[in-house]
Design a protein around this motif. Sequence first.
Motif, PDB file in Angstrom:
ATOM      1  N   THR A 110      20.977 -82.037  29.713  1.00 49.88           N
ATOM      2  CA  THR A 110      21.393 -80.839  29.416  1.00 49.88           C
ATOM      3  C   THR A 110      22.998 -80.817  28.945  1.00 49.88           C
ATOM      4  O   THR A 110      23.504 -79.927  28.353  1.00 49.88           O
ATOM      5  CB  THR A 110      21.753 -80.103  30.758  1.00 49.88           C
ATOM      6  OG1 THR A 110      22.471 -80.888  31.548  1.00 49.88           O
ATOM      7  CG2 THR A 110      20.333 -79.809  31.457  1.00 49.88           C
TER       8      THR A 110
ATOM      9  N   ASP B  31      26.889 -90.077  21.537  1.00 48.37           N
ATOM     10  CA  ASP B  31      27.164 -88.641  21.351  1.00 48.37           C
ATOM     11  C   ASP B  31      28.764 -88.315  21.618  1.00 48.37           C
ATOM     12  O   ASP B  31      29.180 -88.679  22.670  1.00 48.37           O
ATOM     13  CB  ASP B  31      26.405 -87.808  22.638  1.00 48.37           C
ATOM     14  CG  ASP B  31      26.435 -86.511  22.381  1.00 48.37           C
ATOM     15  OD1 ASP B  31      27.365 -86.064  21.775  1.00 48.37           O
ATOM     16  OD2 ASP B  31      25.606 -85.609  23.144  1.00 48.37           O
TER      17      ASP B  31
ATOM     18  N   PHE C  95      23.630 -83.256  26.155  1.00 53.49           N
ATOM     19  CA  PHE C  95      23.777 -83.998  25.078  1.00 53.49           C
ATOM     20  C   PHE C  95      24.261 -82.576  23.863  1.00 53.49           C
ATOM     21  O   PHE C  95      23.871 -81.600  24.164  1.00 53.49           O
ATOM     22  CB  PHE C  95      22.342 -84.160  24.640  1.00 53.49           C
ATOM     23  CG  PHE C  95      21.886 -85.689  25.073  1.00 53.49           C
ATOM     24  CD1 PHE C  95      22.893 -86.603  25.225  1.00 53.49           C
ATOM     25  CD2 PHE C  95      20.717 -85.890  25.765  1.00 53.49           C
ATOM     26  CE1 PHE C  95      22.541 -87.751  25.697  1.00 53.49           C
ATOM     27  CE2 PHE C  95      20.293 -87.176  26.169  1.00 53.49           C
ATOM     28  CZ  PHE C  95      21.423 -88.194  26.409  1.00 53.49           C
ATOM     29  N   SER C  96      24.721 -83.021  23.090  1.00 54.87           N
ATOM     30  CA  SER C  96      25.281 -81.993  21.891  1.00 54.87           C
ATOM     31  C   SER C  96      24.301 -82.420  20.738  1.00 54.87           C
ATOM     32  O   SER C  96      23.513 -83.075  20.836  1.00 54.87           O
ATOM     33  CB  SER C  96      26.540 -82.459  21.414  1.00 54.87           C
ATOM     34  OG  SER C  96      26.606 -83.642  20.627  1.00 54.87           O
ATOM     35  N   ALA C  97      24.328 -81.407  19.778  1.00 55.83           N
ATOM     36  CA  ALA C  97      23.476 -81.684  18.666  1.00 55.83           C
ATOM     37  C   ALA C  97      23.772 -82.916  17.658  1.00 55.83           C
ATOM     38  O   ALA C  97      23.054 -83.284  17.020  1.00 55.83           O
ATOM     39  CB  ALA C  97      23.826 -80.246  17.766  1.00 55.83           C
ATOM     40  N   ASP C  98      24.919 -83.568  18.093  1.00 50.49           N
ATOM     41  CA  ASP C  98      25.060 -84.846  17.258  1.00 50.49           C
ATOM     42  C   ASP C  98      25.003 -86.028  17.993  1.00 50.49           C
ATOM     43  O   ASP C  98      25.396 -86.917  17.576  1.00 50.49           O
ATOM     44  CB  ASP C  98      26.899 -84.860  17.242  1.00 50.49           C
ATOM     45  CG  ASP C  98      27.483 -83.732  16.107  1.00 50.49           C
ATOM     46  OD1 ASP C  98      26.718 -83.042  15.383  1.00 50.49           O
ATOM     47  OD2 ASP C  98      28.385 -82.966  16.968  1.00 50.49           O
ATOM     48  N   VAL C  99      23.936 -85.871  19.022  1.00 45.53           N
ATOM     49  CA  VAL C  99      23.552 -87.277  19.686  1.00 45.53           C
ATOM     50  C   VAL C  99      22.946 -88.209  18.860  1.00 45.53           C
ATOM     51  O   VAL C  99      21.977 -87.597  17.868  1.00 45.53           O
ATOM     52  CB  VAL C  99      22.841 -86.851  20.941  1.00 45.53           C
ATOM     53  CG1 VAL C  99      21.309 -86.194  20.623  1.00 45.53           C
ATOM     54  CG2 VAL C  99      22.402 -88.096  21.660  1.00 45.53           C
ATOM     55  N   GLN C 100      23.107 -89.360  18.825  1.00 41.93           N
ATOM     56  CA  GLN C 100      22.581 -90.419  17.747  1.00 41.93           C
ATOM     57  C   GLN C 100      22.044 -91.664  18.534  1.00 41.93           C
ATOM     58  O   GLN C 100      22.497 -91.972  19.334  1.00 41.93           O
ATOM     59  CB  GLN C 100      23.533 -90.782  16.756  1.00 41.93           C
ATOM     60  CG  GLN C 100      24.107 -89.866  16.050  1.00 41.93           C
ATOM     61  CD  GLN C 100      25.344 -90.324  15.135  1.00 41.93           C
ATOM     62  OE1 GLN C 100      25.803 -91.635  15.183  1.00 41.93           O
ATOM     63  NE2 GLN C 100      25.778 -89.365  14.132  1.00 41.93           N
TER      64      GLN C 100
END
Length: 135
Positions: free
Chosen positions: A67, A96, A69-74
């Motif tokens: 819940t 992230d 994590f951002s959209a930028d997690v790599q």
Amino acid sequence: TNVQEMLSGMGIATQTSEDLTFLAQVSRNAPVSSLVILKNGDRAGSVSWIDGDAKSAFIAIKEALLTAFSADVQGLSDKTLQEEGKPTRNVLTFRDPALSEETLTFIRVRERLYEFHTAGSSSVMQQVIDGLTTK
């Protein structure tokens, strides 16, 4: 395994850490131990750990992160490693920027759960991770 003694035996410099950890949020009553890992006097990363019900804590970490994590997690990876001559390890790793500037790796080995923070691409941190989780 005494983490500080093992790292010292590997020639890795450490200092105590008061950094905030994700483990502290799920450890319940288990005390969290933390060390900063140094390379040439600079921070290469850190290691934190708890002993006890590591399996439940690992599941709790994963659920909390889902819940967060951002959209930028790599580089998100969640796997179980079963290599001959080494203990079974559950490994979750990602980067992230919304959660940390460093790459985070959580590894459960037996009844211990580690949280590793790696600054940049540190060969020292890979040495620390391998040294602590493959014996």
